[in-house]
Write a protein that holds these residues in place. Structure first.
Motif, PDB file in Angstrom:
ATOM      1  N   MET A  54     -71.181   8.841  72.004  1.00  0.00           N
ATOM      2  CA  MET A  54     -70.365   7.670  71.684  1.00  0.00           C
ATOM      3  C   MET A  54     -71.115   6.630  70.860  1.00  0.00           C
ATOM      4  O   MET A  54     -70.582   6.050  69.912  1.00  0.00           O
ATOM      5  N   ARG A  55     -72.370   6.383  71.196  1.00  0.00           N
ATOM      6  CA  ARG A  55     -73.127   5.354  70.468  1.00  0.00           C
ATOM      7  C   ARG A  55     -73.232   5.685  68.981  1.00  0.00           C
ATOM      8  O   ARG A  55     -73.245   4.783  68.141  1.00  0.00           O
ATOM      9  N   GLY A  56     -73.279   6.940  68.633  1.00  0.00           N
ATOM     10  CA  GLY A  56     -73.398   7.325  67.235  1.00  0.00           C
ATOM     11  C   GLY A  56     -72.072   7.390  66.506  1.00  0.00           C
ATOM     12  O   GLY A  56     -72.040   7.634  65.291  1.00  0.00           O
ATOM     13  N   ARG A  57     -70.970   7.183  67.188  1.00  0.00           N
ATOM     14  CA  ARG A  57     -69.654   7.230  66.570  1.00  0.00           C
ATOM     15  C   ARG A  57     -69.224   5.845  66.082  1.00  0.00           C
ATOM     16  O   ARG A  57     -69.725   4.820  66.566  1.00  0.00           O
ATOM     17  N   ALA A  58     -68.272   5.820  65.166  1.00  0.00           N
ATOM     18  CA  ALA A  58     -67.641   4.556  64.794  1.00  0.00           C
ATOM     19  C   ALA A  58     -66.840   4.050  65.989  1.00  0.00           C
ATOM     20  O   ALA A  58     -66.248   4.843  66.736  1.00  0.00           O
ATOM     21  N   VAL A  59     -66.814   2.741  66.185  1.00  0.00           N
ATOM     22  CA  VAL A  59     -66.063   2.181  67.309  1.00  0.00           C
ATOM     23  C   VAL A  59     -64.580   2.532  67.177  1.00  0.00           C
ATOM     24  O   VAL A  59     -63.900   2.791  68.159  1.00  0.00           O
ATOM     25  N   THR A  60     -64.090   2.534  65.953  1.00  0.00           N
ATOM     26  CA  THR A  60     -62.711   2.906  65.689  1.00  0.00           C
ATOM     27  C   THR A  60     -62.657   3.639  64.353  1.00  0.00           C
ATOM     28  O   THR A  60     -63.433   3.337  63.440  1.00  0.00           O
TER      29      THR A  60
END
Length: 512
Positions: free
Chosen positions: A44-50
């Motif tokens: 999750m930390r490496g993903r875009a928030v949205t």
């Protein structure tokens, strides 16, 4: 028996339904899905928030125009497809840089609890239908009351969220303080019933006044002081005026953590005001009540212990997955007096806890399990520590914004900080009508830049007519580094928004 029907019944002696799964299939699919979820959480930390994609792209990914399938699809294919759709096309409120709304990151044990609750599929509307689930909910309600310092012998139940928890308390207040049988005769059977709330109160109160037939004109909106808390002197003046006009005030709503800025109303003073006038005192603590036991929490939070009712939302600041709201009512009989009906087709033991008697729902899901397990996994002390850390991080952001040459810090209350971007060349003219109008437009544009960046996510607030960015930290994954990344990000995106606005003004002037 009709021959065709007889044949059909014989075939059903060894019935295998299309929705059934064998033990091995369920285990295999479950293990695979848990592996996918674990990988998602780790990534999750490496993903875009949205993903910041427009609705037409989301609908295209879903193939939203397709019709209802006539034939089935293997569960393994469907689960993989659903996981991909959700993991690739969602806003992640569990992301460490999600600061947008008051929705906390979901505790992993709560995710597992939802699976376990669905396996039993208890209908927690009546004790007979859900003996253990009912008792777990009752214990959870007592624990939530204990956590905020409210009497543990209160009545209460879990609901979908703050709107329904507040509405439930509103209906209890109306039945208890109307002065006539309002459930039978309706609101029109007596003088106009009135509610007092500050102008910062959440919109649930308008829905409650509307749904209950009082109408939104029954709300007396009381002004706020410079800290955006209800103005007691204004409340007193309005109350006297309403009595003189023959109205019947019955409810005062105090807020423990407003949506925009996290302000806490003067709850002890409001409690004293209500006690002397036989008014029902309700506290909307959906957001802020859980901070009551935290070190350095606003002293006014202690006033919620004297309220006739309190609404709290474990999915806001106790890290429960949605949905999880809770209504707490000091006198348990007040809930039963507001909701209980006993038609002849109910044959449930009245000596046990039957939640259909205490709230608006008959069929009720097992919401308590995810809260019950998380409170035990962490313990109350660790929960208070996490909440206190969220408050400290919001305070740190306020201090960083106050020191940044291109930012203006507006407010910090509980775990909410508001600020805005101010271009360096406009610092000297802040306060002028022209500059303030431009800064409002600029920060509204900046909000879109910020959300579309995928680097972080915040929401907006209006502070004394000034457009601000609003950062709310209710996230056990957020760290100091995440907070320290915010000011430079706001400044960088602010410069981009300002440059674009300047280019557009130049182009417009060129055409003129």
């Amino acid at each position: 028996m009709v021959p065709m029907l007889s044949t059909r019944i014989d075939q059903l002696r060894s019935r295998t339904a299309p929705l059934e799964m064998s033990e091995d299939e369920f285990r295999s699919l479950g293990h695979d899905l848990v592996d996918r979820i674990a990988g998602f959480l780790a990534s999750m930390r490496g993903r875009a928030v949205t993903p910041a994609r427009p609705p037409d792209e989301i609908r295209a990914a879903l193939k939203a125009t397709r019709g209802l399938p006539e034939d089935g699809t293997p569960a393994s294919v469907l689960l993989q497809c659903a996981a991909d759709l959700l993991f690739n096309h969602s806003l992640f409120n569990g992301h460490p840089r999600f600061y947008g709304y008051i929705t906390s990151s979901a505790a992993p044990i709560g995710m597992l609890a939802e699976l376990l609750a669905a396996a039993v599929n208890a209908n927690v509307g009546a004790w007979k239908l859900s003996p253990m689930a009912t008792e777990i909910e009752a214990q959870t309600v007592r624990w939530l009351a204990q956590f905020i310092g409210y009497p543990t012998d209160c009545g209460g139940l879990l609901l979908s969220g703050g709107n329904m928890a507040n509405l439930t308390c509103f209906l209890a207040a109306r039945a208890a303080r109307a002065g006539w049988d309002v459930r039978k005769q309706g609101a029109a059977a007596g003088p106009p019933l009135l509610i007092y709330a500050s102008k910062e109160t959440h919109t649930w109160i308008q829905k409650a006044a509307d749904i209950t037939g009082l109408g939104t004109d029954a709300i007396r909106w009381i002004g706020v002081d410079k800290w955006r808390r209800m103005d007691l002197a204004a409340l007193e003046v309005q109350y006297k005026r309403d009595l003189e006009e023959g109205c019947r005030p019955f409810l005062v709503v105090g807020t423990a953590g407003t949506v925009s800025t996290g302000a806490v109303d003067p709850l002890p003073d409001l409690s004293a005001f209500c006690e002397g006038r036989q008014l029902w005192f309700h506290v909307d603590g959906a957001y802020g009540a859980f901070a009551a036991g935290v070190k350095d929490a606003p002293a006014d939070l202690m006033g919620l212990t004297a309220a006739d009712s309190v609404a709290v939302d474990p999915h806001k600041w106790l890290y429960a997955p949605l949905e999880a709201g809770c209504a707490l009512v000091r006198d348990p009989a007040a809930l039963r007096n507001a909701f209980s009906y006993h038609p002849p087709y109910y044959s449930f033991d009245v000596d046990a806890t039957n939640y259909y008697d205490l709230g608006p729902q008959n069929s009720r899901g097992f919401r308590a399990l995810k809260i019950w397990l998380a409170l035990q996994q962490a313990g109350a002390a660790a929960c208070r520590q996490m909440i206190g850390e969220d408050v400290a991080l919001a305070r740190h952001l306020y201090e960083l914004a106050a020191e940044h040459p291109e930012l203006e810090a507006f407010s910090h209350n509980l775990s909410i900080t508001t600020l805005r971007y101010v271009p360096l060349e406009l610092r000297g003219s802040v306060g002028s009508e022209q500059t303030e109008a431009y800064l409002n437009r600029l920060n509204q544009r900046l909000l879109t830049y910020f959300e579309n960046s995928g680097e972080a996510f915040c929401s907006n607030a209006l502070i004394e007519g000034k457009s601000a960015l609003r950062f709310c930290i209710v996230n056990f994954r957020t760290s100091t580094g995440d907070i320290e990344a915010v000011p430079p990000l706001v400044a960088r995106l602010g410069r981009e928004a300002h440059a674009e606005a300047s280019d557009q003004r130049f182009a417009a002037n060129s055409h003129n």
